[in-house]
Design a protein around this motif. Structure first.
Motif, PDB file in Angstrom:
ATOM      1  N   ALA A  77       0.823  -1.213   0.000  1.00  0.00           N
ATOM      2  CA  ALA A  77       0.000   0.000   0.000  1.00  0.00           C
ATOM      3  C   ALA A  77       0.856   1.261   0.000  1.00  0.00           C
ATOM      4  CB  ALA A  77      -0.929  -0.009   1.213  1.00  0.00           C
ATOM      5  N   ARG A  78       2.018   1.195   0.654  1.00  0.00           N
ATOM      6  CA  ARG A  78       2.908   2.355   0.742  1.00  0.00           C
ATOM      7  C   ARG A  78       3.410   2.798  -0.630  1.00  0.00           C
ATOM      8  NH1 ARG A  78       6.854   0.155   3.822  1.00  0.00           N
ATOM      9  NH2 ARG A  78       5.456   0.314   5.621  1.00  0.00           N
ATOM     10  N   HIS A  79       3.583   1.850  -1.547  1.00  0.00           N
ATOM     11  CA  HIS A  79       4.157   2.187  -2.846  1.00  0.00           C
ATOM     12  C   HIS A  79       3.131   2.288  -3.969  1.00  0.00           C
ATOM     13  CE1 HIS A  79       7.601   0.546  -0.578  1.00  0.00           C
ATOM     14  NE2 HIS A  79       8.275   1.444  -1.243  1.00  0.00           N
ATOM     15  N   LEU A  80       1.896   1.923  -3.680  1.00  0.00           N
ATOM     16  CA  LEU A  80       0.873   1.982  -4.712  1.00  0.00           C
ATOM     17  C   LEU A  80       0.643   3.393  -5.260  1.00  0.00           C
ATOM     18  CD1 LEU A  80      -0.776  -0.157  -6.112  1.00  0.00           C
ATOM     19  CD2 LEU A  80      -2.631   0.252  -4.475  1.00  0.00           C
ATOM     20  N   PRO A  81       0.620   4.444  -4.411  1.00  0.00           N
ATOM     21  CA  PRO A  81       0.448   5.796  -4.973  1.00  0.00           C
ATOM     22  C   PRO A  81       1.539   6.182  -5.972  1.00  0.00           C
ATOM     23  CG  PRO A  81       0.090   5.817  -2.598  1.00  0.00           C
ATOM     24  CD  PRO A  81       0.622   4.473  -2.936  1.00  0.00           C
ATOM     25  N   ALA A  82       2.769   5.749  -5.739  1.00  0.00           N
ATOM     26  CA  ALA A  82       3.859   6.088  -6.671  1.00  0.00           C
ATOM     27  C   ALA A  82       3.632   5.457  -8.033  1.00  0.00           C
ATOM     28  CB  ALA A  82       5.192   5.637  -6.084  1.00  0.00           C
TER      29      ALA A  82
END
Length: 431
Positions: A363-368
């Motif tokens: 989830a931490r890297h999904l926005p990127a």
């Protein structure tokens, strides 16, 4: 008392043949010490401890101009011999993997390192005292032979590792500080790549010394080698790193391709540093960027959150390099990119994932990834919405990290794909 047979044999082997260097008594003494440090006799431990004591006495009694004088029959002379002794001392103090399971563990390694460190301090002070003498040229030659082994020793024992203790770390830190002072370098980075454009630096020398211990058969025999390589690599940045690409890429890939997660993460960190500090043109040459991509992509199948975290960060910085090789014509559909491929795999792993740490990492890297693809995120819209809804439904602790990052992903998705939401054609349109 029984005479030490190692001293007798070393006295015979230390004598030089006619025309060989060193031919002086001092040279023969160093040759004997070198033989005892590298010998394989059954009593090698006692012989090496005696050799350290003899070397300490020899350094104490020898003037600096005598210690670094040349030899008429060889261009190396005493500086080369002293360099060989320094290399033997570094090997003697290095940890070995077979010591890890023993009762005393690495305690003996720390004791040896402290003793060797004191000898290196004494040797470096001799070099420093020769700075203003008539043997300045020979002093530079001596540093060329000494700097590499002493640097490797200092880094090996100054980092916090299982084989280090506070005493050995302090001594190693002093050795590194004095080495920088003697070489007139303001930092470790300056020591490695040179303080100015005209100075070559010593990174090549260090890599050459590490190379025998960084091949497929030997890199695990010394548990410190990978850490020395990684720490040293991270000290060298643009624009100096690209000229060493042939020497740093294979070891980084080798370390990352191990079965142990710790080594995988360490290798991926090395690869990430290379991606950040080597120009894209050099990475694209000889298909290096594709090799990096496939090595990193395969790690995403390992369900270990530390590894996934390191791999995704590296891939996000590698995507711009890979996309430089793509050519899009405006009258055709945009081709699928490597970012699409990775996002597709991530979403596949996210849907059934129940482990909290992995859910937070994904989830931490999904926005990127959504930001990277922009409007092209609509290609993955249905799967993204399923993941968003499922992650918003699950509580993941007081900090709600996964939920917050999922909401950030939804916000970005709505910004980039707003026509789809305005027409209420999506399953999260009610939000």
């Amino acid at each position: 008392m029984e005479p030490d047979s190692s001293r007798e044999s070393s006295a015979r082997e230390g004598s030089s043949l006619p025309g060989e260097c060193p031919s002086s008594a001092l040279g023969q003494a160093f040759s004997q010490i070198l033989h005892r440090l590298t010998g394989q006799e059954p009593r090698r431990s006692k012989a090496r401890n005696a050799a350290l004591q003899d070397l300490d006495a020899l350094l104490e009694a020898t003037e600096c101009d005598k210690l670094f004088e040349g030899c008429e029959t060889s261009p190396g002379g005493m500086p080369e011999m002293v360099g060989k002794v320094a290399k033997a001392l570094e090997k003697y103090a290095a940890p070995a993997v077979e010591q890890e399971g023993r009762e005393d563990g690495f305690s003996a390694v720390a004791e040896r390192a402290a003793a060797v460190g004191l000898l290196f301090l004494k040797l470096l002070r001799k070099v420093e005292s020769a700075k203003n003498s008539l043997v300045c040229l020979v002093r530079k030659t001596a540093l060329r032979h000494l700097a590499g082994p002493i640097y490797i020793f200092a880094v090996t024992h100054s980092l916090e590792q299982p084989w280090t203790r506070p005493t050995s770390q302090d001594v190693a830190g002093e050795v590194l500080a004095l080495l920088l002072q003697v070489t007139e370098c303001g930092s470790v980075a300056g020591f490695l790549h040179g303080e100015n454009e005209d100075e070559k630096g010593r990174f090549t020398v260090v890599l050459r010394l590490l190379k025998p211990d960084l091949n497929k058969e030997s890199w695990k025999k010394n548990p410190a080698t990978k850490h020395v390589f990684s720490w040293t690599l991270h000290q060298v940045t643009r624009p100096w790193l690209n000229q060493h690409l042939e020497g740093i890429l294979p070891p980084s890939l080798l370390i990352s391709d191990d079965y142990q997660t710790e080594n995988k993460v360490l290798g991926v960190h090395c690869l990430h540093h290379i991606v950040l500090n080597v120009p894209a043109a050099d990475l694209l040459q000889y298909n290096r960027a594709q090799v990096l991509y496939h090595a990193l992509f395969n790690h995403l199948y390992t369900p270990e959150h530390r590894l996934v975290q390191a791999v995704l960060l590296c891939l996000l910085d590698l995507f711009p390099v890979l996309e430089k090789a793509l050519h899009w014509k405006g009258d055709a559909a945009r081709p699928t990119t490597h970012c699409d491929e990775v996002l597709q795999l991530i979403l596949t792993h996210m849907e059934p994932e129940h482990r909290i740490l992995l859910r937070r990492t994904y989830a931490r890297h999904l926005p990127a990834f959504v930001s990277r693809l922009g409007i092209l995120s609509v290609r993955h819209m249905k799967r993204l919405e399923r993941v968003i809804l499922s992650y918003l439904e699950v509580y993941d602790g007081p900090e709600e990290e996964a939920r917050l990052e999922t909401l950030e992903t939804l916000k970005l998705l709505m910004q980039y794909a707003w026509p789809r939401y305005s027409s209420q054609q999506t399953s999260v349109g009610f939000l």
